[in-house]
Design a protein around this motif. Sequence first.
Motif, PDB file in Angstrom:
ATOM      1  N   SER A  94       0.832  -1.208   0.000  1.00  0.00           N
ATOM      2  CA  SER A  94       0.000   0.000   0.000  1.00  0.00           C
ATOM      3  C   SER A  94       0.863   1.254   0.000  1.00  0.00           C
ATOM      4  O   SER A  94       0.456   2.297  -0.516  1.00  0.00           O
ATOM      5  N   GLU A 116      -2.279  -5.154  -5.408  1.00  0.00           N
ATOM      6  CA  GLU A 116      -3.014  -5.408  -4.172  1.00  0.00           C
ATOM      7  C   GLU A 116      -3.888  -4.217  -3.778  1.00  0.00           C
ATOM      8  O   GLU A 116      -4.220  -4.057  -2.605  1.00  0.00           O
ATOM      9  N   SER A 118      -6.936  -2.174  -2.837  1.00  0.00           N
ATOM     10  CA  SER A 118      -8.207  -2.577  -2.243  1.00  0.00           C
ATOM     11  C   SER A 118      -9.230  -1.460  -2.400  1.00  0.00           C
ATOM     12  O   SER A 118      -8.911  -0.357  -2.853  1.00  0.00           O
ATOM     13  N   ASP A 119     -10.464  -1.739  -2.007  1.00  0.00           N
ATOM     14  CA  ASP A 119     -11.498  -0.709  -2.067  1.00  0.00           C
ATOM     15  C   ASP A 119     -11.123   0.492  -1.207  1.00  0.00           C
ATOM     16  O   ASP A 119     -11.287   1.648  -1.627  1.00  0.00           O
ATOM     17  N   CYS A 140      -6.986  -7.485 -10.209  1.00  0.00           N
ATOM     18  CA  CYS A 140      -6.849  -6.924  -8.858  1.00  0.00           C
ATOM     19  C   CYS A 140      -7.995  -7.486  -8.020  1.00  0.00           C
ATOM     20  O   CYS A 140      -9.096  -6.914  -7.986  1.00  0.00           O
ATOM     21  N   LYS A 142      -8.571  -7.753  -4.853  1.00  0.00           N
ATOM     22  CA  LYS A 142      -9.019  -7.078  -3.634  1.00  0.00           C
ATOM     23  C   LYS A 142      -9.863  -5.841  -3.917  1.00  0.00           C
ATOM     24  O   LYS A 142     -10.416  -5.242  -2.998  1.00  0.00           O
ATOM     25  N   ALA A 143      -9.926  -5.442  -5.169  1.00  0.00           N
ATOM     26  CA  ALA A 143     -10.730  -4.281  -5.556  1.00  0.00           C
ATOM     27  C   ALA A 143     -12.083  -4.757  -6.075  1.00  0.00           C
ATOM     28  O   ALA A 143     -12.188  -5.811  -6.697  1.00  0.00           O
TER      29      ALA A 143
END
Length: 319
Positions: A94, A116, A118-119, A140, A142-143
Amino acid sequence: MDATCDFRQWDELIPDTLGLIFRKLPLAEILNVIPRVCKSWARVVKGPYCWQEIDIEEWSQQCGPENLDRMLQMLILRSCGSLQKLCVYGLSTSTCLYFIANNAKSLQNLKLPRSEISDLIAEQIAGRLSNLTSLDLSYCTKAGAPALEAFGRNCKLLTSLLRNMQPWDTIDRLSQDDEAFAIAATMPKLKHLELAFLLVSTEGVFNILTNCNELELLDVTGCWNVKLDEKLHQKFSRLRIVGPPITDQGEKKGWDECSEYSGSSSYSAWDFVAGDMGYFDDEISDGDWEYDQDMEDLELMFFDGIGIDEAQFDWPPSP
């Protein structure tokens, strides 16, 4: 030949011109060969002229997360805020995603396949990437819909979205129609959309077609729940549609042959012309001329089998 002819030296070319030339070279040569030719060329490589477009997608598939983060941060800092296109594969931290948002606010084309993101991260960085016109969030996992909605609401200029998946990426999901609805609700200016192997239905696709009136190409390869009948083709006759099925859903043959690029990816090349950059006036002192050991280790990763000791040699003078 006339003896009075003037031949202009390469080191006399303005940095913008040299940068345009150097960009045609492989990344390894830009980082490891060009800086060792002369000081003026090294100045260009260390400045923003070569880094308005950064494509390390292929290289990033073969390196570890720590080295990828270091390389990406180094190149983005060299762009001095002028970065317009970034392609990187498998970004796993991140920290780097936040670094991109904070230091590359001029980005127009962002490709982050298999990252990786994410929302939550997407919701936090999308507002700082409002100049995006092309976005790739393929593979992706995690999105989801919130990430797409965040980019759609903040990136009003978005005309190209790649959201391709692999069959095994969605094997534990029942539906991804929420992503289709998010696209339809927030990305009305899309012209190019790829949703290969996304678990969307005919209703989800119809919602996109109804709201994205400027859409020119839609890739729904492998979206087995999408049924495109003749009536739909007639209603959106100006739209090019790829897919949906490429194999029988029950048998799912050919999964091993699926590459992480959809069949229509050749149509997703959106060119961006970098704006004029001011002259990079900072001089390189003799002390700065030698790369520090840490940076040398990073840049020499492009050469297999070469050690740091073997790479030490005298810098040649400018031509």
